[in-house]
Design an enzyme around this catalytic site. Structure first.
Site, PDB file in Angstrom:
ATOM      1  N   SER A 241      -5.641  41.072 -31.452  1.00  0.00           N
ATOM      2  CA  SER A 241      -6.005  41.969 -30.462  1.00  0.00           C
ATOM      3  C   SER A 241      -7.245  43.340 -30.408  1.00  0.00           C
ATOM      4  O   SER A 241      -7.596  43.787 -29.879  1.00  0.00           O
ATOM      5  CB  SER A 241      -4.958  42.054 -29.241  1.00  0.00           C
ATOM      6  OG  SER A 241      -3.269  42.577 -29.900  1.00  0.00           O
ATOM      7  N   HIS A 271      -1.084  33.844 -31.421  1.00  0.00           N
ATOM      8  CA  HIS A 271      -0.431  35.851 -31.695  1.00  0.00           C
ATOM      9  C   HIS A 271      -0.047  35.962 -30.365  1.00  0.00           C
ATOM     10  O   HIS A 271       1.142  35.024 -29.964  1.00  0.00           O
ATOM     11  CB  HIS A 271      -2.088  37.041 -31.080  1.00  0.00           C
ATOM     12  CG  HIS A 271      -2.859  38.142 -31.159  1.00  0.00           C
ATOM     13  ND1 HIS A 271      -1.429  39.166 -32.327  1.00  0.00           N
ATOM     14  CD2 HIS A 271      -3.238  38.884 -31.063  1.00  0.00           C
ATOM     15  CE1 HIS A 271      -1.856  39.885 -31.759  1.00  0.00           C
ATOM     16  NE2 HIS A 271      -2.049  39.888 -31.129  1.00  0.00           N
ATOM     17  N   HIS A 318       4.292  35.706 -40.393  1.00  0.00           N
ATOM     18  CA  HIS A 318       3.290  36.322 -40.674  1.00  0.00           C
ATOM     19  C   HIS A 318       2.235  36.930 -40.920  1.00  0.00           C
ATOM     20  O   HIS A 318       2.076  36.193 -42.114  1.00  0.00           O
ATOM     21  CB  HIS A 318       3.862  38.059 -40.024  1.00  0.00           C
ATOM     22  CG  HIS A 318       3.001  38.965 -39.325  1.00  0.00           C
ATOM     23  ND1 HIS A 318       2.222  39.557 -39.869  1.00  0.00           N
ATOM     24  CD2 HIS A 318       2.990  39.365 -37.737  1.00  0.00           C
ATOM     25  CE1 HIS A 318       1.926  40.845 -38.770  1.00  0.00           C
ATOM     26  NE2 HIS A 318       2.648  40.034 -37.388  1.00  0.00           N
ATOM     27  N   ARG A 327      10.898  44.245 -35.555  1.00  0.00           N
ATOM     28  CA  ARG A 327      10.782  45.091 -34.276  1.00  0.00           C
ATOM     29  C   ARG A 327      11.598  43.158 -33.747  1.00  0.00           C
ATOM     30  O   ARG A 327      12.418  43.862 -32.099  1.00  0.00           O
ATOM     31  CB  ARG A 327       9.229  44.054 -33.602  1.00  0.00           C
ATOM     32  CG  ARG A 327       8.278  46.045 -34.016  1.00  0.00           C
ATOM     33  CD  ARG A 327       7.471  44.811 -33.990  1.00  0.00           C
ATOM     34  NE  ARG A 327       6.572  43.587 -34.287  1.00  0.00           N
ATOM     35  CZ  ARG A 327       5.473  43.173 -34.415  1.00  0.00           C
ATOM     36  NH1 ARG A 327       4.521  43.577 -33.631  1.00  0.00           N
ATOM     37  NH2 ARG A 327       5.007  42.100 -34.460  1.00  0.00           N
ATOM     38  N   ASP A 373       8.009  37.857 -31.653  1.00  0.00           N
ATOM     39  CA  ASP A 373       8.100  37.021 -30.611  1.00  0.00           C
ATOM     40  C   ASP A 373       9.678  36.166 -30.393  1.00  0.00           C
ATOM     41  O   ASP A 373       9.898  35.536 -29.951  1.00  0.00           O
ATOM     42  CB  ASP A 373       6.633  36.078 -30.434  1.00  0.00           C
ATOM     43  CG  ASP A 373       5.336  37.541 -30.664  1.00  0.00           C
ATOM     44  OD1 ASP A 373       5.326  38.070 -29.920  1.00  0.00           O
ATOM     45  OD2 ASP A 373       4.344  36.690 -31.219  1.00  0.00           O
TER      46      ASP A 373
HETATM   47  N1  CMX Z   1       5.498  27.373 -38.701  1.00  0.00           N
HETATM   48  C1  CMX Z   1       4.449  26.157 -39.304  1.00  0.00           C
HETATM   49  N2  CMX Z   1       3.653  26.199 -40.154  1.00  0.00           N
HETATM   50  C2  CMX Z   1       3.693  27.709 -40.229  1.00  0.00           C
HETATM   51  C3  CMX Z   1       4.399  28.044 -39.871  1.00  0.00           C
HETATM   52  C4  CMX Z   1       5.222  28.655 -38.648  1.00  0.00           C
HETATM   53  N3  CMX Z   1       6.100  29.395 -38.632  1.00  0.00           N
HETATM   54  N4  CMX Z   1       3.643  29.729 -40.354  1.00  0.00           N
HETATM   55  C5  CMX Z   1       2.514  29.817 -41.051  1.00  0.00           C
HETATM   56  N5  CMX Z   1       2.275  28.425 -40.915  1.00  0.00           N
HETATM   57  C6  CMX Z   1       1.666  26.876 -41.701  1.00  0.00           C
HETATM   58  C7  CMX Z   1      -0.014  28.149 -41.281  1.00  0.00           C
HETATM   59  O1  CMX Z   1      -0.280  27.180 -39.923  1.00  0.00           O
HETATM   60  C8  CMX Z   1      -0.685  27.748 -42.304  1.00  0.00           C
HETATM   61  O2  CMX Z   1      -0.428  25.636 -42.385  1.00  0.00           O
HETATM   62  P1  CMX Z   1      -2.498  25.586 -43.031  1.00  0.00           P
HETATM   63  O3  CMX Z   1      -2.138  25.459 -44.779  1.00  0.00           O
HETATM   64  O4  CMX Z   1      -2.003  24.016 -42.910  1.00  0.00           O
HETATM   65  O5  CMX Z   1      -3.318  26.204 -42.236  1.00  0.00           O
HETATM   66  C9  CMX Z   1       0.193  27.659 -44.038  1.00  0.00           C
HETATM   67  O6  CMX Z   1       1.576  27.765 -43.434  1.00  0.00           O
HETATM   68  C10 CMX Z   1      -0.016  29.077 -44.201  1.00  0.00           C
HETATM   69  O7  CMX Z   1       0.234  29.883 -43.842  1.00  0.00           O
HETATM   70  P2  CMX Z   1       0.014  31.803 -43.373  1.00  0.00           P
HETATM   71  O8  CMX Z   1      -0.209  32.424 -44.652  1.00  0.00           O
HETATM   72  O9  CMX Z   1       1.766  31.568 -44.628  1.00  0.00           O
HETATM   73  O10 CMX Z   1       0.076  32.691 -42.629  1.00  0.00           O
HETATM   74  P3  CMX Z   1      -1.015  32.166 -41.755  1.00  0.00           P
HETATM   75  O11 CMX Z   1      -1.505  34.284 -42.064  1.00  0.00           O
HETATM   76  O12 CMX Z   1      -2.018  31.682 -42.058  1.00  0.00           O
HETATM   77  O13 CMX Z   1      -0.718  32.698 -39.955  1.00  0.00           O
HETATM   78  C11 CMX Z   1       0.904  32.801 -37.340  1.00  0.00           C
HETATM   79  C12 CMX Z   1       0.314  33.947 -39.765  1.00  0.00           C
HETATM   80  C13 CMX Z   1       1.780  34.136 -37.638  1.00  0.00           C
HETATM   81  C14 CMX Z   1      -0.419  33.259 -37.234  1.00  0.00           C
HETATM   82  C15 CMX Z   1       1.494  31.816 -38.781  1.00  0.00           C
HETATM   83  O14 CMX Z   1       2.922  32.645 -39.227  1.00  0.00           O
HETATM   84  C16 CMX Z   1       2.436  30.852 -37.280  1.00  0.00           C
HETATM   85  O15 CMX Z   1       1.267  30.707 -37.284  1.00  0.00           O
HETATM   86  N6  CMX Z   1       3.509  31.779 -36.815  1.00  0.00           N
HETATM   87  C17 CMX Z   1       3.805  30.921 -35.481  1.00  0.00           C
HETATM   88  C18 CMX Z   1       2.905  31.573 -34.472  1.00  0.00           C
HETATM   89  C19 CMX Z   1       4.187  33.122 -34.199  1.00  0.00           C
HETATM   90  O16 CMX Z   1       4.603  33.224 -33.968  1.00  0.00           O
HETATM   91  N7  CMX Z   1       2.734  33.877 -33.960  1.00  0.00           N
HETATM   92  C20 CMX Z   1       3.115  35.295 -33.323  1.00  0.00           C
HETATM   93  C21 CMX Z   1       2.945  36.411 -34.469  1.00  0.00           C
HETATM   94  C22 CMX Z   1       2.776  37.166 -34.149  1.00  0.00           C
HETATM   95  C23 CMX Z   1       2.170  37.725 -33.084  1.00  0.00           C
HETATM   96  O17 CMX Z   1       1.030  37.920 -33.531  1.00  0.00           O
HETATM   97  O18 CMX Z   1       2.707  37.994 -31.831  1.00  0.00           O
END
Ligand code: CMX
Length: 441
Positions: A241, A271, A318, A327, A373
């Site tokens: 964002s 996000h 994250h 947070r 979140d």
């Molecule tokens: N559940 C399952 N798989 C997860 C995961 C979770 N909570 N967090 C990361 N992974 C997976 C990723 O999808 C990725 O998979 P692929 O290699 O198959 O694509 C792998 O683990 C590596 O990811 P990463 O490098 O650890 O994390 P990223 O930087 O790519 O992604 C985030 C970060 C937040 C998008 C991810 O942890 C996620 O999807 N979390 C769940 C959604 C969430 O809570 N989002 C809110 C974030 C805070 C905000 O912005 O508000």
């Protein structure tokens, strides 16, 4: 010029001189190397953005102008000594770089109240949207519709000198922040209370008034809203964002355009949408297991099933953080202090024990710990705001404080249009393999 604007310009113009000086004297210096891995995994860790409002440390979490969340909860002015800090104080800190006095915060609160009028056509745009358009779609559209009010846009058309861009941008930013609670509350009441609207109370603070216009007037909810608006306000400049607003603004788009675009990014499930996904996912778990007091074993099985289905566990992981998000901890602390016996909050705490080892076992997940979140929805739910599809709008109201403080700062710095270079995939392949081939990908 009014006092806060004057203080902001004094501070920002000093920094702007420094920005120009280092740009002129050191533009050719190499500051980082970029790996192919960084490019192919979302540009993580490449120092590409100048953002002064806050800084995120992977292990410590966010600091706003050097202050951690516990420090802010202690130092920022409050309405009552036992309450939570007023978000206006955090905005002042991000804009001016100093902890404000109680009087500064009250003045800012009044300033927002006098700027809070939302023109009727914005409500008409919201009312024209189908009831099945998501609250975030309505929020982003309403912000875009408000661009009719942009003072920057009018000044630009009138041929204002670029050294004064910041001035009309400041006015837009202040007006937009002041109006967001009214827009958000309008969407909430339209969607969930038969469009029975509640007029603002200009004597209330910014967050308290938002709760009031949504129909919640207890001191407990006001306290929660103040905390909520403080902890979600900023997370340095690279999140989707903040980065979107900065990028769109770099084309000299007005703050309404830029913030509307930012909100479409916040609406993504990776996000800000995660805050509603968490409650949706927990509610499904309660329904599937037919109990709101599941055993640890049941919860673990449900988490593993989610992963096996190729889905993410919302609220965990994250892109930058590598420890529990402070947070999350601030909200957990709030719940411990003020809330007794709540089934949803008990499950959120239970997940905190069960999810991290499961995610760690997957192997590829860099951060198995909860983010903001994971907790926020359960607190809103506890106080009767059960319509979780609305939660990301509340995140969006708060995020304006940091993103728009940065936006006006960008204008003082005279930040140029952003334009990184892109290449076809074979260019990267040839670069790392050290050969030139005609093979297309
Ligand atoms: N559940 C399952 N798989 C997860 C995961 C979770 N909570 N967090 C990361 N992974 C997976 C990723 O999808 C990725 O998979 P692929 O290699 O198959 O694509 C792998 O683990 C590596 O990811 P990463 O490098 O650890 O994390 P990223 O930087 O790519 O992604 C985030 C970060 C937040 C998008 C991810 O942890 C996620 O999807 N979390 C769940 C959604 C969430 O809570 N989002 C809110 C974030 C805070 C905000 O912005 O508000």
């Amino acid at each position: 010029m009014e006092y806060i604007k004057y203080r902001f310009f004094q501070k920002a113009s000093k920094c702007s001189k420094e920005f120009q000086r280092i740009k002129n004297e050191h533009a050719d210096k190499v500051i980082a190397e970029v790996t192919l891995g960084q490019v192919l995994t979302g540009m993580k860790g490449i120092p590409l953005l100048v953002t002064d409002t806050s800084k995120l440390d992977p292990n410590e979490g966010i600091r706003f102008k050097g202050y951690s969340i516990p420090e802010l909860r202690e130092k920022l002015p409050k309405i009552s000594s036992t309450g939570e800090p007023l978000p206006e104080g955090l905005f002042y800190l991000m804009l001016i770089g100093e902890i404000p006095t109680h009087e500064d915060v009250m003045n800012l609160s009044k300033d927002f109240a006098t700027r809070a009028h939302v023109p009727q056509h914005v409500f008409d745009v919201i009312d024209a949207m189908p009831m099945n358009s998501r609250p975030m779609t309505q929020f982003s559209a309403a912000i875009l519709a408000m661009a009719t009010e942009s003072i920057f846009q009018k000044a630009y058309r009138a041929g204002v000198n670029k050294k004064y861009y910041w001035d009309s941008t400041y006015e837009d930013v202040m007006n937009l922040i002041a109006r967001l609670p009214r827009v958000a509350a309008y969407i909430y009441r339209r969607n969930f209370y038969n469009n029975e609207q509640i007029e603002p109370n200009p004597r209330l603070d910014w967050a308290g008034n938002l709760a009031h216009m949504m129909g919640f007037d207890s001191e407990d909810i006001r306290r929660l809203f103040r905390l909520y608006m403080v902890i979600h306000a900023d997370h340095e400049g690279g999140n989707v964002s903040a980065h979107t607003a900065h990028l769109v603004g770099s084309a000299l788009s007005n703050p309404y355009y830029a913030y509307s675009a930012a909100m479409t990014g916040l609406a993504g499930p990776l996000h800000g949408f995660a805050n509603q996904d968490v409650i949706h996912w927990i509610s499904q778990m309660i329904e599937d297991l037919d109990t709101d007091k599941p055993t640890d074993e049941q919860v673990a099985t449900y988490c593993k099933k989610t992963l096996e289905e190729g889905r993410v566990i919302p609220g965990y992981g994250h892109a930058v953080l590598r420890k529990t998000d402070p947070r999350f901890t601030a909200q957990q602390d709030f719940a411990e202090k003020y809330i007794k016996d709540d089934a949803m909050i008990d499950i959120v705490n239970q997940l905190y024990k069960i999810v991290p080892p499961i995610l760690s076992n997957v192997g590829k997940i860099k951060n198995p710990w909860p983010n903001v979140d994971a907790f926020s929805g359960s607190l809103l739910y506890h106080y009767g705001i059960e319509e979780y599809t609305f939660y990301t709008v509340l995140f969006g109201v708060s995020r304006a404080l940091g993103v728009l403080a940065s936006f006006v700062n960008d204008r003082v710095y005279g930040m140029p249009i952003e334009r990184p270079t892109s290449h076809p995939l074979e260019w990267f392949r040839d670069k790392v393999e050290g050969k030139k081939s005609n093979k297309k990908c």
